[in-house]
Structure formats: C-alpha cells, structure tokens
Design a protein around this motif. Structure first.
Motif, PDB file in Angstrom:
ATOM      1  N   ARG A 245       0.799  -1.226   0.000  1.00 16.57           N
ATOM      2  CA  ARG A 245       0.000   0.000   0.000  1.00 16.57           C
ATOM      3  C   ARG A 245       0.833   1.279   0.000  1.00 16.57           C
ATOM      4  NH1 ARG A 245      -2.883   1.141   4.123  1.00 16.57           N
ATOM      5  NH2 ARG A 245      -4.156   2.559   2.903  1.00 16.57           N
ATOM      6  N   PHE A 246       2.131   1.175   0.273  1.00 21.68           N
ATOM      7  CA  PHE A 246       2.981   2.359   0.287  1.00 21.68           C
ATOM      8  C   PHE A 246       4.305   2.027  -0.397  1.00 21.68           C
ATOM      9  CE2 PHE A 246       0.241   2.545   4.013  1.00 21.68           C
ATOM     10  CZ  PHE A 246      -0.344   3.796   3.858  1.00 21.68           C
ATOM     11  N   ALA A 247       4.807   2.974  -1.161  1.00 18.37           N
ATOM     12  CA  ALA A 247       6.107   2.793  -1.834  1.00 18.37           C
ATOM     13  C   ALA A 247       6.708   4.168  -2.085  1.00 18.37           C
ATOM     14  CB  ALA A 247       5.935   2.037  -3.151  1.00 18.37           C
ATOM     15  N   GLY A 248       7.979   4.326  -1.751  1.00 21.69           N
ATOM     16  CA  GLY A 248       8.653   5.600  -1.992  1.00 21.69           C
ATOM     17  C   GLY A 248       8.007   6.774  -1.306  1.00 21.69           C
ATOM     18  N   GLY A 249       7.411   6.534  -0.139  1.00 23.51           N
ATOM     19  CA  GLY A 249       6.772   7.618   0.596  1.00 23.51           C
ATOM     20  C   GLY A 249       5.404   8.006   0.088  1.00 23.51           C
ATOM     21  N   GLU A 250       4.867   7.212  -0.843  1.00 20.50           N
ATOM     22  CA  GLU A 250       3.544   7.508  -1.415  1.00 20.50           C
ATOM     23  C   GLU A 250       2.561   6.388  -1.127  1.00 20.50           C
ATOM     24  OE1 GLU A 250       3.181   8.433  -5.512  1.00 20.50           O
ATOM     25  OE2 GLU A 250       4.791   9.907  -5.514  1.00 20.50           O
ATOM     26  N   LEU A 251       1.302   6.780  -1.013  1.00 17.60           N
ATOM     27  CA  LEU A 251       0.210   5.811  -1.000  1.00 17.60           C
ATOM     28  C   LEU A 251       0.090   5.177  -2.379  1.00 17.60           C
ATOM     29  CD1 LEU A 251      -2.432   4.695   0.414  1.00 17.60           C
ATOM     30  CD2 LEU A 251      -3.602   6.629  -0.656  1.00 17.60           C
ATOM     31  N   VAL A 252      -0.118   3.865  -2.413  1.00 19.66           N
ATOM     32  CA  VAL A 252      -0.334   3.159  -3.677  1.00 19.66           C
ATOM     33  C   VAL A 252      -1.784   2.691  -3.697  1.00 19.66           C
ATOM     34  CG1 VAL A 252       0.369   1.245  -5.161  1.00 19.66           C
ATOM     35  CG2 VAL A 252       2.060   2.377  -3.696  1.00 19.66           C
ATOM     36  N   PRO A 253      -2.623   3.230  -4.578  1.00 16.30           N
ATOM     37  CA  PRO A 253      -4.033   2.835  -4.600  1.00 16.30           C
ATOM     38  C   PRO A 253      -4.204   1.394  -5.050  1.00 16.30           C
ATOM     39  CG  PRO A 253      -3.538   4.221  -6.483  1.00 16.30           C
ATOM     40  CD  PRO A 253      -2.318   4.222  -5.624  1.00 16.30           C
ATOM     41  N   LEU A 254      -5.368   0.849  -4.792  1.00 15.64           N
ATOM     42  CA  LEU A 254      -5.637  -0.564  -5.066  1.00 15.64           C
ATOM     43  C   LEU A 254      -5.288  -0.957  -6.489  1.00 15.64           C
ATOM     44  CD1 LEU A 254      -6.870  -3.285  -4.184  1.00 15.64           C
ATOM     45  CD2 LEU A 254      -9.112  -2.371  -4.833  1.00 15.64           C
ATOM     46  N   GLY A 255      -5.663  -0.135  -7.449  1.00 10.38           N
ATOM     47  CA  GLY A 255      -5.455  -0.483  -8.849  1.00 10.38           C
ATOM     48  C   GLY A 255      -4.005  -0.530  -9.275  1.00 10.38           C
ATOM     49  N   GLU A 256      -3.112   0.081  -8.495  1.00 10.86           N
ATOM     50  CA  GLU A 256      -1.691   0.123  -8.843  1.00 10.86           C
ATOM     51  C   GLU A 256      -0.834  -0.785  -7.966  1.00 10.86           C
ATOM     52  OE1 GLU A 256      -0.285   4.163  -8.890  1.00 10.86           O
ATOM     53  OE2 GLU A 256      -2.095   4.914  -9.883  1.00 10.86           O
ATOM     54  N   GLN A 257      -1.432  -1.493  -7.036  1.00 13.05           N
ATOM     55  CA  GLN A 257      -0.655  -2.295  -6.105  1.00 13.05           C
ATOM     56  C   GLN A 257      -0.085  -3.553  -6.757  1.00 13.05           C
ATOM     57  OE1 GLN A 257      -3.026  -3.053  -2.576  1.00 13.05           O
ATOM     58  NE2 GLN A 257      -3.378  -0.863  -2.246  1.00 13.05           N
ATOM     59  N   ASP A 258       1.074  -3.972  -6.236  1.00 14.81           N
ATOM     60  CA  ASP A 258       1.690  -5.228  -6.659  1.00 14.81           C
ATOM     61  C   ASP A 258       0.976  -6.366  -5.942  1.00 14.81           C
ATOM     62  OD1 ASP A 258       3.240  -7.403  -7.267  1.00 14.81           O
ATOM     63  OD2 ASP A 258       4.968  -6.766  -6.068  1.00 14.81           O
ATOM     64  N   ARG A 259       0.121  -7.056  -6.653  1.00 18.07           N
ATOM     65  CA  ARG A 259      -0.688  -8.091  -6.015  1.00 18.07           C
ATOM     66  C   ARG A 259       0.135  -9.311  -5.608  1.00 18.07           C
ATOM     67  NH1 ARG A 259      -6.813  -7.277  -8.003  1.00 18.07           N
ATOM     68  NH2 ARG A 259      -6.646  -4.999  -8.157  1.00 18.07           N
ATOM     69  N   GLY A 260       1.322  -9.423  -6.171  1.00 12.93           N
ATOM     70  CA  GLY A 260       2.210 -10.490  -5.741  1.00 12.93           C
ATOM     71  C   GLY A 260       2.716 -10.299  -4.322  1.00 12.93           C
ATOM     72  N   GLY A 261       2.606  -9.066  -3.813  1.00 13.83           N
ATOM     73  CA  GLY A 261       3.037  -8.781  -2.458  1.00 13.83           C
ATOM     74  C   GLY A 261       1.946  -8.945  -1.418  1.00 13.83           C
ATOM     75  N   TRP A 262       0.752  -9.305  -1.850  1.00  9.44           N
ATOM     76  CA  TRP A 262      -0.338  -9.504  -0.901  1.00  9.44           C
ATOM     77  C   TRP A 262      -0.128 -10.788  -0.103  1.00  9.44           C
ATOM     78  CZ3 TRP A 262      -5.297  -8.238  -4.263  1.00  9.44           C
ATOM     79  CH2 TRP A 262      -5.281  -6.872  -4.589  1.00  9.44           C
ATOM     80  N   ASP A 263      -0.584 -10.795   1.129  1.00  9.78           N
ATOM     81  CA  ASP A 263      -0.428 -11.935   2.030  1.00  9.78           C
ATOM     82  C   ASP A 263      -1.517 -12.974   1.708  1.00  9.78           C
ATOM     83  OD1 ASP A 263      -0.552 -13.721   4.234  1.00  9.78           O
ATOM     84  OD2 ASP A 263       0.385 -12.230   5.529  1.00  9.78           O
ATOM     85  N   ARG A 264      -1.130 -14.026   1.026  1.00 13.75           N
ATOM     86  CA  ARG A 264      -2.104 -15.016   0.559  1.00 13.75           C
ATOM     87  C   ARG A 264      -2.712 -15.823   1.697  1.00 13.75           C
ATOM     88  NH1 ARG A 264      -4.406 -13.484  -3.902  1.00 13.75           N
ATOM     89  NH2 ARG A 264      -2.886 -12.125  -4.923  1.00 13.75           N
ATOM     90  N   ALA A 265      -1.969 -15.993   2.809  1.00 11.10           N
ATOM     91  CA  ALA A 265      -2.526 -16.731   3.942  1.00 11.10           C
ATOM     92  C   ALA A 265      -3.687 -15.952   4.569  1.00 11.10           C
ATOM     93  CB  ALA A 265      -1.439 -17.006   4.981  1.00 11.10           C
ATOM     94  N   LEU A 266      -3.498 -14.628   4.735  1.00  9.83           N
ATOM     95  CA  LEU A 266      -4.581 -13.811   5.279  1.00  9.83           C
ATOM     96  C   LEU A 266      -5.768 -13.769   4.325  1.00  9.83           C
ATOM     97  CD1 LEU A 266      -2.757 -10.731   6.894  1.00  9.83           C
ATOM     98  CD2 LEU A 266      -3.716 -12.745   8.023  1.00  9.83           C
ATOM     99  N   ILE A 267      -5.490 -13.720   3.027  1.00  4.89           N
ATOM    100  CA  ILE A 267      -6.573 -13.701   2.040  1.00  4.89           C
ATOM    101  C   ILE A 267      -7.369 -15.001   2.099  1.00  4.89           C
ATOM    102  CG2 ILE A 267      -7.058 -13.757  -0.444  1.00  4.89           C
ATOM    103  CD1 ILE A 267      -4.807 -11.702  -0.791  1.00  4.89           C
ATOM    104  N   ALA A 268      -6.677 -16.124   2.189  1.00  7.54           N
ATOM    105  CA  ALA A 268      -7.375 -17.411   2.261  1.00  7.54           C
ATOM    106  C   ALA A 268      -8.240 -17.492   3.515  1.00  7.54           C
ATOM    107  CB  ALA A 268      -6.364 -18.554   2.238  1.00  7.54           C
ATOM    108  N   GLU A 269      -7.700 -17.015   4.639  1.00  2.10           N
ATOM    109  CA  GLU A 269      -8.477 -17.022   5.878  1.00  2.10           C
ATOM    110  C   GLU A 269      -9.684 -16.100   5.769  1.00  2.10           C
ATOM    111  OE1 GLU A 269      -7.902 -16.262  10.708  1.00  2.10           O
ATOM    112  OE2 GLU A 269      -6.241 -15.852   9.327  1.00  2.10           O
ATOM    113  N   GLY A 270      -9.467 -14.925   5.193  1.00  5.38           N
ATOM    114  CA  GLY A 270     -10.579 -13.990   5.032  1.00  5.38           C
ATOM    115  C   GLY A 270     -11.662 -14.527   4.122  1.00  5.38           C
ATOM    116  N   HIS A 271     -11.273 -15.156   3.006  1.00  9.40           N
ATOM    117  CA  HIS A 271     -12.260 -15.730   2.093  1.00  9.40           C
ATOM    118  C   HIS A 271     -13.068 -16.825   2.782  1.00  9.40           C
ATOM    119  CE1 HIS A 271     -10.544 -14.377  -2.061  1.00  9.40           C
ATOM    120  NE2 HIS A 271     -10.639 -13.389  -1.193  1.00  9.40           N
ATOM    121  N   ASP A 272     -12.394 -17.638   3.598  1.00 11.77           N
ATOM    122  CA  ASP A 272     -13.102 -18.697   4.313  1.00 11.77           C
ATOM    123  C   ASP A 272     -14.141 -18.110   5.262  1.00 11.77           C
ATOM    124  OD1 ASP A 272     -13.390 -21.550   5.155  1.00 11.77           O
ATOM    125  OD2 ASP A 272     -12.666 -20.753   7.067  1.00 11.77           O
TER     126      ASP A 272
END
Length: 409
Positions: A245-272
């Motif tokens: 969500r942040f890079a180089g001192g800037e907010l990174v909006p959802l559409g520009e985020q690196d989705r490879g950096g998302w925590d897949r374990a938390l996502i799986a738990e949340g989806h469940d």
C-alpha cells in the motif's frame, strides 16, 4: 534505562484505556480518571528514564494515577463523605470476576459500550478511552468537526455521571446489546491504523494488529454472530494488502498495487470467513464490506475485477447501512461499469445532499480522478488541490500531488 519520550508515550497509549477504565469504575467519574492518567504519564516521563520501565507498566500507571486521583479528591473535599470516598479507593477486597470476556481490553470495551448511551456517543467515548484515538481522529471517522465530537464525548461523560451509569463488567446476557458498539470501535480503530489521520507514519500497524487481535477474541467468544465474522474477514482481507500500500513515501491505490506482495494466507483465511457468513444468510454491514474486499482480492489483476458484483454489493450495503461513504464507493464501481460521467453525476449530487463531504479528502480525490478521466483537467486540478488540503497524511498527499502533476495543460 529509557530516554525516549516517544517510547514512553507509546507504552502509555497502549495502557491508557485500561488505566482510565479501571479508575473510572472506582471513581464513577471519567474526567477525574482521564486527568489522573495524564498526571501519571508526566510522572512516568520524569521517573522511567532514571529508574527504568517497571516490570508491569500498566499496573504502575494505574497505581500512580490512582494515587493522583486520591490527592485530587482530598484537595477538593468539602465533607467527610468525600474523605470516605477517597478512603474506599484503598479497599483490598479481591477483584470482581471478569465475566465471560477474558481479554482485559475487550472486556473494558463491552463495559464502556453501555446501551444507555446513544450508539454514536458510546462508540466515540470508547474510542477516546480505549481505542488510543484522539478527538480529531474520532471526528474524522464520523465526518464531523472536532468541536462537535468534543461536545459529544463531553455529553456522554456527563450522562454517565448524572445518571449514575455503573462501570460494571458485563454478564453474558449483556453482550448482544453491546456487541455492535464494540464492532464499531474495532472497525474505526482498524481504519485509523489502515490510513492514519495525521502523524509521521502513513499507517499504524499497532492499531490494525490490535483490532485484528481483539476481532479474533470476539469471534471465539461469539462465533454465531455473523457480523463479528464479517468484521474479522474485512480486517484480514484489508491487512493482507498492507505491504503493497505504500512505496517511496507515497500511497499506492488498489489499482496500482503489486498483487504479488499480498499476504495469501490472510486472504485465504478472510475468504473462508466470508463463505461462513454467506452460508448463514443474514447479511450485514461488515459482511458486505468483507464480500467487496473478497471480490478485489480474488482478482489476479485490476482488469479482472468483477465490478458488477462490487457495485451490487455496495447497493446491498446502501440498503442495510446507508451512508454517503457507501454511495461514494459505489460510484467508483459504477465508473468502471457505466463510465466516469455517470459516476461524477452521483458524486456531485451526493455532496449537495451531504455537505459535510466537502471536508472529506476521499470525496475530492474520487471527484478529481473522475474529472481527470473525463479530460476536464482544470476542474480536476482544483479537486486534487482540495483533496490535498483535506488530508494530513503525507503519503496520501504525495500520491495526490503526483496525480495532479500528470494532468494535461
């Protein structure tokens, strides 16, 4: 040894809620409790750099604040009754049972979310006492002025005092009437951690982590309540994106985020957890927001997002828990389906119906992006300026400024 005042204040923030609530139960007076807690902080700033942090900082602060409160009562004492009240503070009888809620902070949140107070008042008061949020941060969360929120909290304290509302540990039968207030507190604490209103850090991981911890405790305590499950899912799915969500001192909006950096374990738990909510068939505010986040985190790229489903979920949310912010978020989804012009008409109409939005940074940021997409650069530039002026979060300001610089002309 401890020389850093910021570190002392961090420890104090973590313990503040427990100290104030403990004193408030003993005194029945929130003002005395808060003033005594503040005095204990000053003593800590003087003594801890010399003596070191005590093994139990919370106990030390509570004892010190209690002694300061006793001194206050004695100084203000006009009768023997006041002296007796001060003497009672030395009662060595065992602590009362904790009740069904074993976590200290969560139990105090239930204690403070008393149904005798108006819903917004109890949430605001609990945020101030236990959530670690300042009056300006709470005011921003409720889209009201700082003075209005200050008055609201003061009135809530006065009602507690005048009506003799006890700071009693809730029993199991008390929980259902108070749980929605506790959920609102956790949600707003998490939001402040997700994107800080002000300060040196753009986000506060301590607040998001504590909200999630308490959400897990609450889910274990009341697993049959779908809104608890929904809020926990919402927080996990949102927290999963924190590293991107942040890079180089800037907010990174959802559409520009690196989705490879998302925590897949938390996502799986949340989806469940979202699937558990859906199976119950009792949709509510937090469940629907969690479902929106499930759609976003399920899409491998922003282009793959099911915007029709997002818009439909926000439509359901408008019916269940209408608010201008829900409509604003729905407009973002509508822009992807029907174009920025249709969405802009909704946004412009919304501020006429809810003028307070004019002070909300996300309103101006949304409007600026829609105007940019329509090629209306001069108006977009003004909207970006308004958005920048309305937020004190430096990472968000940097992002908005960069977007403003990309405008034609």
């Amino acid at each position: 040894m401890l020389d850093d005042r910021d570190e002392i204040e961090r420890i104090f923030r973590e313990e503040h809620g427990r100290v104030v609530a403990s004193l408030a139960r003993r005194f029945g007076d929130l003002d005395i409790a808060e003033e005594a807690a503040a005095e204990a902080l000053l003593v800590a700033v003087e003594r801890w750099p010399v003596d070191g942090v005590p093994p139990n900082p919370g106990g030390w602060l509570t004892t010190t604040a209690g002694n300061r409160a006793i001194d206050r009562i004695r100084r203000a004492s006009k009768s023997d009754a006041k002296h007796r009240q001060a003497a009672m503070l030395h009662d060595d009888t065992p602590h009362a049972p904790t009740g069904p809620v074993t976590d200290d902070r969560l139990r105090l949140m239930f204690t403070c979310c008393h149904p005798a107070l108006a819903p917004e008042a109890r949430v605001a008061l609990t945020l101030r006492m236990l959530g670690g949020l300042t009056v300006p941060e709470i005011a921003a969360a409720f889209l009201v002025s700082e003075s209005t929120m200050g008055q609201r909290i003061t009135r809530a304290k006065r009602k507690i005092k005048d009506a003799g509302i006890p700071f009693r540990v809730p029993d199991a039968e008390d929980l259902p009437a108070r749980v929605h207030g506790v959920l609102a507190v956790l949600y707003l604490v998490f939001n402040e951690g997700y994107l800080a209103t002000a300060g040196d850090e753009p986000a506060r991981a301590d607040l998001t982590a504590e909200a999630i911890r308490l959400g897990r405790q609450l889910h274990e305590l009341m697993p049959e309540e779908p809104e608890i499950t929904g809020l926990l899912a919402l927080m996990l799915l949102t927290e999963a994106r924190r590293a991107s969500r942040f890079a180089g001192g800037e907010l990174v909006p959802l559409g520009e985020q690196d989705r490879g950096g998302w925590d897949r374990a938390l996502i799986a738990e949340g989806h469940d957890l979202v699937r558990q909510c859906l199976a119950l068939g009792r949709p509510g505010q937090y469940q629907l927001m969690a479902a929106v986040n499930a759609v976003h985190t399920d899409a491998p790229t922003v282009a793959d997002t099911d915007w029709a489903q997002v818009a439909a979920l926000y439509g359901q949310l408008e019916a269940v828990a209408p608010s201008p912010l829900v409509t604003l978020n729905r407009a973002v989804a509508v822009a992807e389906l029907d174009g920025p012009g249709v969405a802009l008409a909704t946004v412009d109409r919304l501020v006429v119906e809810t003028p307070v939005l004019a002070s909300y940074h996300a309103f101006h940021a949304t409007r600026a992006d829609l105007l940019r997409r329509l090629g209306r650069s001069a108006e977009a530039r003004e909207a970006y300026d308004a958005a920048i002026a309305a937020t004190a979060n430096e990472a968000e300001r940097a992002y908005l400024a960069r977007r403003r610089r990309t405008l034609a002309g």
